[in-house]
Design a protein around this motif. Structure first.
Motif, PDB file in Angstrom:
ATOM      1  N   LYS A 187      -6.503   7.092   6.417  1.00  0.00           N
ATOM      2  CA  LYS A 187      -6.692   6.653   5.025  1.00  0.00           C
ATOM      3  C   LYS A 187      -6.447   5.148   4.905  1.00  0.00           C
ATOM      4  N   TYR A 223       0.856  -1.191   0.000  1.00  0.00           N
ATOM      5  CA  TYR A 223       0.000   0.000   0.000  1.00  0.00           C
ATOM      6  C   TYR A 223       0.888   1.236   0.000  1.00  0.00           C
ATOM      7  N   GLY A 262      -9.196   1.928   4.241  1.00  0.00           N
ATOM      8  CA  GLY A 262      -8.978   0.981   3.156  1.00  0.00           C
ATOM      9  C   GLY A 262      -8.864  -0.462   3.600  1.00  0.00           C
TER      10      GLY A 262
END
Length: 117
Positions: free
Chosen positions: A111, A59, A115
């Protein structure tokens, strides 16, 4: 193992703990521990390395968090050096920069959490 909301809460606590320890050094309550500024020994850095990176290292937020943590640690170490040179007020004023990095880390954690969880 999936990362849970509790894991993210614990990460946020680790960040607050770093800032608290740094502040206590800059206000003469404790001595600076060099390990506090090493990513591999910092509790938030350890969390990132052991919990997050093994499964979610691809990520982009993970790399950004790692950079932001390192920037925060570097800024904190710089402030401690200022403090040790007798630049007390300057070092304390620099806590604002640490807060900027902390806010960036918080934003990235949020964030990443949205996710994953």
């Amino acid at each position: 193992m999936d990362i849970t909301t509790l894991d993210f809460q614990q990460a946020r606590i680790k960040q607050v703990l770093f800032k608290s320890r740094l502040r206590s050094v800059l206000y003469g309550v404790r001595e600076a521990d060099p390990a506090l500024f090493r990513l591999s020994e910092n509790p938030l850095g350890q969390w990132l390395q052991t919990i997050v990176k093994p499964k979610y290292g691809a990520y982009p937020e993970v790399r950004e968090i790692e950079r932001a943590i390192q920037n925060m640690l570097d800024a904190g170490q710089k402030l401690v050096r200022q403090y040790q040179r007798g630049q007390i007020e300057e070092s304390r004023a620099g806590l604002d920069q640490v807060d900027v990095y902390a806010a960036q880390i918080e934003r990235l954690l949020g964030k990443l959490e949205r996710g994953m969880v």
